[in-house]
Design a protein around this motif. Sequence first.
Motif, PDB file in Angstrom:
ATOM      1  N   THR A 125     -33.265  -3.857   2.863  1.00 13.15           N
ATOM      2  CA  THR A 125     -32.685  -3.183   4.032  1.00 13.15           C
ATOM      3  C   THR A 125     -32.843  -1.672   3.980  1.00 13.15           C
ATOM      4  OG1 THR A 125     -30.521  -3.062   2.949  1.00 13.15           O
ATOM      5  CG2 THR A 125     -30.931  -4.959   4.407  1.00 13.15           C
ATOM      6  N   HIS A 126     -33.184  -1.149   2.801  1.00 15.41           N
ATOM      7  CA  HIS A 126     -33.319   0.295   2.585  1.00 15.41           C
ATOM      8  C   HIS A 126     -31.996   1.026   2.824  1.00 15.41           C
ATOM      9  CE1 HIS A 126     -37.552  -0.503   2.211  1.00 15.41           C
ATOM     10  NE2 HIS A 126     -37.561  -1.046   3.412  1.00 15.41           N
ATOM     11  N   LEU A 127     -30.896   0.320   2.578  1.00  9.75           N
ATOM     12  CA  LEU A 127     -29.564   0.926   2.643  1.00  9.75           C
ATOM     13  C   LEU A 127     -29.131   1.265   1.225  1.00  9.75           C
ATOM     14  CD1 LEU A 127     -27.921  -1.699   5.019  1.00  9.75           C
ATOM     15  CD2 LEU A 127     -28.479   0.660   5.621  1.00  9.75           C
ATOM     16  N   SER A 128     -28.132   2.126   1.115  1.00 10.02           N
ATOM     17  CA  SER A 128     -27.613   2.430  -0.214  1.00 10.02           C
ATOM     18  C   SER A 128     -26.823   1.238  -0.736  1.00 10.02           C
ATOM     19  CB  SER A 128     -26.721   3.674  -0.168  1.00 10.02           C
ATOM     20  OG  SER A 128     -25.515   3.377   0.514  1.00 10.02           O
ATOM     21  N   ARG A 129     -26.709   1.170  -2.042  1.00  3.57           N
ATOM     22  CA  ARG A 129     -25.956   0.080  -2.676  1.00  3.57           C
ATOM     23  C   ARG A 129     -24.494   0.055  -2.201  1.00  3.57           C
ATOM     24  NH1 ARG A 129     -27.698  -2.788  -7.016  1.00  3.57           N
ATOM     25  NH2 ARG A 129     -26.085  -3.976  -8.091  1.00  3.57           N
ATOM     26  N   PRO A 130     -23.804   1.228  -2.138  1.00  3.52           N
ATOM     27  CA  PRO A 130     -22.414   1.212  -1.643  1.00  3.52           C
ATOM     28  C   PRO A 130     -22.319   0.733  -0.187  1.00  3.52           C
ATOM     29  CG  PRO A 130     -22.836   3.260  -2.809  1.00  3.52           C
ATOM     30  CD  PRO A 130     -24.164   2.556  -2.659  1.00  3.52           C
ATOM     31  N   ALA A 131     -23.310   1.107   0.630  1.00  6.21           N
ATOM     32  CA  ALA A 131     -23.297   0.678   2.036  1.00  6.21           C
ATOM     33  C   ALA A 131     -23.455  -0.842   2.130  1.00  6.21           C
ATOM     34  CB  ALA A 131     -24.408   1.375   2.824  1.00  6.21           C
ATOM     35  N   VAL A 132     -24.379  -1.391   1.351  1.00  8.88           N
ATOM     36  CA  VAL A 132     -24.590  -2.844   1.356  1.00  8.88           C
ATOM     37  C   VAL A 132     -23.316  -3.543   0.887  1.00  8.88           C
ATOM     38  CG1 VAL A 132     -25.855  -4.741   0.267  1.00  8.88           C
ATOM     39  CG2 VAL A 132     -27.099  -2.752   1.114  1.00  8.88           C
ATOM     40  N   SER A 133     -22.718  -3.045  -0.180  1.00  5.68           N
ATOM     41  CA  SER A 133     -21.490  -3.660  -0.703  1.00  5.68           C
ATOM     42  C   SER A 133     -20.374  -3.640   0.341  1.00  5.68           C
ATOM     43  CB  SER A 133     -21.023  -2.934  -1.969  1.00  5.68           C
ATOM     44  OG  SER A 133     -21.942  -3.145  -3.009  1.00  5.68           O
ATOM     45  N   HIS A 134     -20.234  -2.519   1.036  1.00  5.88           N
ATOM     46  CA  HIS A 134     -19.214  -2.396   2.083  1.00  5.88           C
ATOM     47  C   HIS A 134     -19.444  -3.436   3.190  1.00  5.88           C
ATOM     48  CE1 HIS A 134     -16.764  -0.872   5.344  1.00  5.88           C
ATOM     49  NE2 HIS A 134     -17.856  -0.805   6.079  1.00  5.88           N
ATOM     50  N   HIS A 135     -20.669  -3.509   3.670  1.00  4.45           N
ATOM     51  CA  HIS A 135     -20.968  -4.434   4.773  1.00  4.45           C
ATOM     52  C   HIS A 135     -20.866  -5.896   4.333  1.00  4.45           C
ATOM     53  CE1 HIS A 135     -21.837  -1.418   7.740  1.00  4.45           C
ATOM     54  NE2 HIS A 135     -22.624  -0.787   6.873  1.00  4.45           N
ATOM     55  N   LEU A 136     -21.221  -6.175   3.088  1.00  3.55           N
ATOM     56  CA  LEU A 136     -21.052  -7.532   2.567  1.00  3.55           C
ATOM     57  C   LEU A 136     -19.569  -7.904   2.518  1.00  3.55           C
ATOM     58  CD1 LEU A 136     -23.674  -7.598  -0.321  1.00  3.55           C
ATOM     59  CD2 LEU A 136     -23.750  -8.937   1.791  1.00  3.55           C
ATOM     60  N   ARG A 137     -18.731  -6.944   2.158  1.00  7.88           N
ATOM     61  CA  ARG A 137     -17.290  -7.204   2.128  1.00  7.88           C
ATOM     62  C   ARG A 137     -16.771  -7.537   3.531  1.00  7.88           C
ATOM     63  NH1 ARG A 137     -15.119  -2.476   0.758  1.00  7.88           N
ATOM     64  NH2 ARG A 137     -14.111  -2.117   2.736  1.00  7.88           N
ATOM     65  N   VAL A 138     -17.213  -6.790   4.532  1.00 10.30           N
ATOM     66  CA  VAL A 138     -16.797  -7.055   5.914  1.00 10.30           C
ATOM     67  C   VAL A 138     -17.246  -8.455   6.338  1.00 10.30           C
ATOM     68  CG1 VAL A 138     -17.111  -6.358   8.332  1.00 10.30           C
ATOM     69  CG2 VAL A 138     -16.766  -4.609   6.562  1.00 10.30           C
ATOM     70  N   LEU A 139     -18.484  -8.799   6.014  1.00  7.77           N
ATOM     71  CA  LEU A 139     -19.009 -10.123   6.367  1.00  7.77           C
ATOM     72  C   LEU A 139     -18.269 -11.235   5.627  1.00  7.77           C
ATOM     73  CD1 LEU A 139     -22.808  -9.204   6.406  1.00  7.77           C
ATOM     74  CD2 LEU A 139     -21.432  -9.884   8.395  1.00  7.77           C
ATOM     75  N   ARG A 140     -17.903 -10.999   4.385  1.00  5.89           N
ATOM     76  CA  ARG A 140     -17.128 -11.997   3.622  1.00  5.89           C
ATOM     77  C   ARG A 140     -15.740 -12.165   4.203  1.00  5.89           C
ATOM     78  NH1 ARG A 140     -16.391 -10.736  -2.213  1.00  5.89           N
ATOM     79  NH2 ARG A 140     -15.200 -12.649  -2.170  1.00  5.89           N
ATOM     80  N   GLU A 141     -15.084 -11.047   4.529  1.00  3.27           N
ATOM     81  CA  GLU A 141     -13.729 -11.111   5.086  1.00  3.27           C
ATOM     82  C   GLU A 141     -13.710 -11.801   6.444  1.00  3.27           C
ATOM     83  OE1 GLU A 141     -12.337  -7.062   4.986  1.00  3.27           O
ATOM     84  OE2 GLU A 141     -11.950  -7.141   2.828  1.00  3.27           O
ATOM     85  N   ALA A 142     -14.819 -11.698   7.178  1.00  2.00           N
ATOM     86  CA  ALA A 142     -14.923 -12.375   8.475  1.00  2.00           C
ATOM     87  C   ALA A 142     -15.272 -13.849   8.310  1.00  2.00           C
ATOM     88  CB  ALA A 142     -15.967 -11.670   9.348  1.00  2.00           C
ATOM     89  N   GLY A 143     -15.589 -14.249   7.092  1.00  2.00           N
ATOM     90  CA  GLY A 143     -15.911 -15.647   6.818  1.00  2.00           C
ATOM     91  C   GLY A 143     -17.324 -16.046   7.192  1.00  2.00           C
ATOM     92  N   ILE A 144     -18.227 -15.066   7.265  1.00  2.00           N
ATOM     93  CA  ILE A 144     -19.604 -15.332   7.672  1.00  2.00           C
ATOM     94  C   ILE A 144     -20.503 -15.630   6.483  1.00  2.00           C
ATOM     95  CG2 ILE A 144     -21.633 -14.334   8.802  1.00  2.00           C
ATOM     96  CD1 ILE A 144     -19.622 -12.708  10.498  1.00  2.00           C
ATOM     97  N   ILE A 145     -20.262 -14.932   5.384  1.00  2.00           N
ATOM     98  CA  ILE A 145     -21.070 -15.171   4.186  1.00  2.00           C
ATOM     99  C   ILE A 145     -20.157 -15.594   3.035  1.00  2.00           C
ATOM    100  CG2 ILE A 145     -22.909 -13.597   4.860  1.00  2.00           C
ATOM    101  CD1 ILE A 145     -21.785 -11.617   2.790  1.00  2.00           C
TER     102      ILE A 145
END
Length: 111
Positions: A54-74
């Motif tokens: 994705t060419h995003l920073s590691r902290p950015a990816v971690s943040h967005h993964l957390r949002v997706l996990r909390e939403a129950g998507i991943i």
Amino acid sequence: MNKNYQLKLIKEDFINCQKVLLAIGDETRQSILLVLMGTDCKNGLRVGEITQQTHLSRPAVSHHLRVLREAGIIIMRKEGTKNFYYIDVSTKISLLKNLINDIEKLIIETK
């Protein structure tokens, strides 16, 4: 089916889908989801692999993964100290199907 009852169902669907809709509405999270969907790896991907694609920073990816996990998507699977992220059909993203189906029924019946 009664139109008011159908509208009540759709309203409940919207409420149930709020977190999912907010999570997938973000372009960055969409790119992460596309990476997860596009992988041949059935075991999921690690943050570093998602970062590379994705060419995003590691902290950015971690943040967005957390949002997706909390939403129950991943889902995250731990293997020792490693975390693997993947999409599973049993996640809350299936709630969107209910919403679409209920809207479709209402539209078809009112024509």
